[in-house]
Enzyme design. Structure first.
Site, PDB file in Angstrom:
ATOM      1  N   CYS A 118       0.854  -1.181   0.000  1.00 19.92           N
ATOM      2  CA  CYS A 118       0.000   0.000   0.000  1.00 19.92           C
ATOM      3  C   CYS A 118       0.894   1.237   0.000  1.00 19.92           C
ATOM      4  CB  CYS A 118      -0.935   0.013   1.203  1.00 19.92           C
ATOM      5  SG  CYS A 118      -2.372   1.100   0.933  1.00 19.92           S
ATOM      6  N   CYS A 120      -0.107   4.187   1.993  1.00 14.22           N
ATOM      7  CA  CYS A 120      -0.422   5.139   3.066  1.00 14.22           C
ATOM      8  C   CYS A 120       0.711   5.313   4.081  1.00 14.22           C
ATOM      9  CB  CYS A 120      -1.732   4.769   3.757  1.00 14.22           C
ATOM     10  SG  CYS A 120      -1.839   3.057   4.276  1.00 14.22           S
ATOM     11  N   LYS A 195     -12.413  -5.068   2.206  1.00 10.70           N
ATOM     12  CA  LYS A 195     -11.862  -4.255   3.287  1.00 10.70           C
ATOM     13  C   LYS A 195     -12.797  -3.069   3.522  1.00 10.70           C
ATOM     14  CE  LYS A 195      -7.771  -1.580   4.556  1.00 10.70           C
ATOM     15  NZ  LYS A 195      -6.384  -1.254   4.197  1.00 10.70           N
ATOM     16  N   ARG A 205      -3.052   3.133  12.696  1.00 12.39           N
ATOM     17  CA  ARG A 205      -2.556   4.354  12.050  1.00 12.39           C
ATOM     18  C   ARG A 205      -1.525   5.050  12.934  1.00 12.39           C
ATOM     19  NH1 ARG A 205      -8.254   5.990   8.984  1.00 12.39           N
ATOM     20  NH2 ARG A 205      -8.292   4.053   7.767  1.00 12.39           N
ATOM     21  N   ARG A 217     -11.079   7.445   3.891  1.00  9.37           N
ATOM     22  CA  ARG A 217     -10.819   6.470   2.831  1.00  9.37           C
ATOM     23  C   ARG A 217     -12.115   5.928   2.214  1.00  9.37           C
ATOM     24  NH1 ARG A 217      -5.544   6.341   4.137  1.00  9.37           N
ATOM     25  NH2 ARG A 217      -4.708   5.263   5.975  1.00  9.37           N
ATOM     26  N   GLU A 233     -17.047  -7.697  -4.048  1.00  8.97           N
ATOM     27  CA  GLU A 233     -15.638  -7.249  -4.029  1.00  8.97           C
ATOM     28  C   GLU A 233     -14.694  -8.454  -4.020  1.00  8.97           C
ATOM     29  OE1 GLU A 233     -13.754  -4.632  -4.144  1.00  8.97           O
ATOM     30  OE2 GLU A 233     -14.886  -2.849  -3.609  1.00  8.97           O
ATOM     31  N   LYS A 248     -11.708  -7.855   6.269  1.00 11.12           N
ATOM     32  CA  LYS A 248     -11.062  -7.009   7.256  1.00 11.12           C
ATOM     33  C   LYS A 248     -11.950  -5.821   7.566  1.00 11.12           C
ATOM     34  CE  LYS A 248      -7.152  -3.992   7.713  1.00 11.12           C
ATOM     35  NZ  LYS A 248      -6.112  -3.278   7.070  1.00 11.12           N
ATOM     36  N   SER A 274      -6.195  -3.823  14.535  1.00 10.02           N
ATOM     37  CA  SER A 274      -5.607  -3.151  15.700  1.00 10.02           C
ATOM     38  C   SER A 274      -6.636  -2.744  16.756  1.00 10.02           C
ATOM     39  CB  SER A 274      -4.837  -1.914  15.222  1.00 10.02           C
ATOM     40  OG  SER A 274      -5.689  -1.053  14.479  1.00 10.02           O
TER      41      SER A 274
HETATM   42  C1  PBG Z   1      -3.069   0.083   5.003  1.00  6.05           C
HETATM   43  C2  PBG Z   1      -3.529  -0.845   6.040  1.00  6.05           C
HETATM   44  C3  PBG Z   1      -4.366  -0.574   7.140  1.00  6.05           C
HETATM   45  C4  PBG Z   1      -4.418  -1.752   7.881  1.00  6.05           C
HETATM   46  C5  PBG Z   1      -3.658  -2.703   7.203  1.00  6.05           C
HETATM   47  N1  PBG Z   1      -3.135  -2.132   6.049  1.00  6.05           N
HETATM   48  C6  PBG Z   1      -5.006   0.654   7.615  1.00  6.05           C
HETATM   49  C7  PBG Z   1      -5.935   1.443   6.831  1.00  6.05           C
HETATM   50  O1  PBG Z   1      -6.459   1.027   5.792  1.00  6.05           O
HETATM   51  O2  PBG Z   1      -6.147   2.577   7.273  1.00  6.05           O
HETATM   52  C8  PBG Z   1      -5.166  -1.917   9.166  1.00  6.05           C
HETATM   53  C9  PBG Z   1      -4.588  -2.853  10.133  1.00  6.05           C
HETATM   54  C10 PBG Z   1      -5.068  -2.750  11.523  1.00  6.05           C
HETATM   55  O3  PBG Z   1      -5.895  -1.894  11.908  1.00  6.05           O
HETATM   56  O4  PBG Z   1      -4.576  -3.552  12.307  1.00  6.05           O
HETATM   57  N2  PBG Z   1      -3.853   0.179   3.884  1.00  6.05           N
HETATM   58 ZN    ZN Z   2      -3.199   2.064   2.761  1.00 10.53          ZN
END
Ligand code: PBG
Ligand code: ZN
Length: 327
Positions: A118, A120, A195, A205, A217, A233, A248, A274
């Site tokens: 990714c 970010c 997701k 984050r 997002r 999806e 997720k 998380s």
């Molecule tokens: C990045 C990503 C995220 C997570 C995994 N890859 C965060 C998001 O999309 O903001 C989340 C993982 C977690 O909360 O443990 N795209």
């Molecule tokens: Zn990301």
């Protein structure tokens, strides 16, 4: 005449014999966050037990994981320098590429490296791709081009599996195409296929330093209200060539897990995110739950719902608990 369900619950041997769902250390993938430096192991305040680490500490961590029977990691890179296109992620000398090479050098095929793909964590604006000209949202197709580039960086460095998490449309097709063209037709893709745009990612984050600097997002991640779209999806990513699908977050989405399990024959992963981790930890710290029992019950629930694979910050604790249970 009523049925006596209790006949097969009378003692532990019988209960074990009729157990339908089994949890094992082999089910888990453990997330690791690597950052620049040496000897760095910095705990995240909202996620006790989760650390940002420099690559030397990551190597030590891999040793510990193996000793617990865990052999799969999900690797996230946190670069020192972020910019508008996430250049560090596109470089063979970037944080993730160097770390993959180091892990491979020390562990070879003993550790399966799954790389989170990714932008970010790498962009100064914190979005999962490049912004469009108006700087209002992420440009889907421009992001696909740099996604292909990042996939090759991971592949060339020695990643065992690529896990794109950005939710751009067409991602799987784009990655599959570039991998096949470059001799990586045997490199699998685990798609973050369904997701949701979720507040459960809050603590992540902090650890990945990836909060968007403006907006949210919601144009690329999905709405948690939509079940039909959630299935579509994942099925679309299967069609584009994903090898493993994912839902997720996990806890609030077990209906989606079951639905996708029934709609696809691909292996299915859940990401126990998380915020879910932070909630259990906070409840344990407050003394309001029996943490270990709640933990195993939760993880078993993921598998019962239809998940084959669980990404979890709890993986090490679970491995220890299962070992204890087996003794
Ligand atoms: C990045 C990503 C995220 C997570 C995994 N890859 C965060 C998001 O999309 O903001 C989340 C993982 C977690 O909360 O443990 N795209
Ligand atoms: Zn990301």
């Amino acid at each position: 005449m009523f049925k006596r369900f209790r006949r097969v619950r009378l003692n532990k041997i019988v209960r074990d014999m009729v157990e339908e769902t089994h949890l094992g250390a082999g089910d888990f993938i453990y997330p690791l966050f690597v950052r620049e430096g040496q000897g760095i192991k910095k705990e995240i305040s909202s996620m006790p037990g989760v650390f940002q680490m420099s690559s030397d500490e990551v190597l030590k961590e891999c040793d510990e994981l193996l000793s617990l029977g865990l052999n799969k990691i999900l690797l996230f890179g946190i670069p020192d320098v972020k910019d508008s296109i996430g250049s560090d992620a596109l470089s063979d000398e970037g944080i993730i590429a160097r770390t993959i090479r180091e892990i491979k050098k020390s562990f070879g095929s003993r550790v399966l490296i799954v790389t989170d793909l990714c932008f970010c964590e790498y962009t100064d604006h914190g979005h999962c791709g490049i912004l469009d000209i108006e700087h209002e949202s992420v440009d889907n197709d421009a992001t696909l081009l740099i996604t292909q580039k990042q996939a090759l960086v991971h592949a060339n460095a020695g990643a065992d599996m690529i896990a794109p998490s950005g939710m751009m449309d067409g991602t799987i097709e784009a990655i599959r195409e570039v991998l096949d063209k470059n001799g990586y037709e045997n490199l699998p893709i685990m798609s973050y296929s369904t997701k949701f745009s979720s507040a459960y990612y809050g603590p992540f984050r902090d650890v990945a330093e990836s909060a968007p600097s403006f907006g949210d997002r919601k144009t690329y991640q999905m709405s948690y209200s939509n079940r039909r779209e959630a299935v579509a999806e994942s099925l679309e990513d299967e069609k584009q060539g994903a090898d493993i699908l994912m839902v997720k977050p996990a806890l609030a989405y077990l209906d989606i897990v079951r639905e996708i399990r029934n709609a696809s024959s691909l292996p299915l992963c859940v990401y126990n995110v998380s915020g879910e981790y932070a909630m259990l930890k906070a409840a344990a710290a407050a003394g309001v739950i029996d943490y270990e029992r709640v933990l195993l019950e939760t993880m078993t629930g993921f598998k019962r719902a239809g998940a084959d694979i669980i990404i979890s910050y709890h993986a090490k604790e679970v491995a220890v608990l299962l070992r204890k249970k087996g003794e």
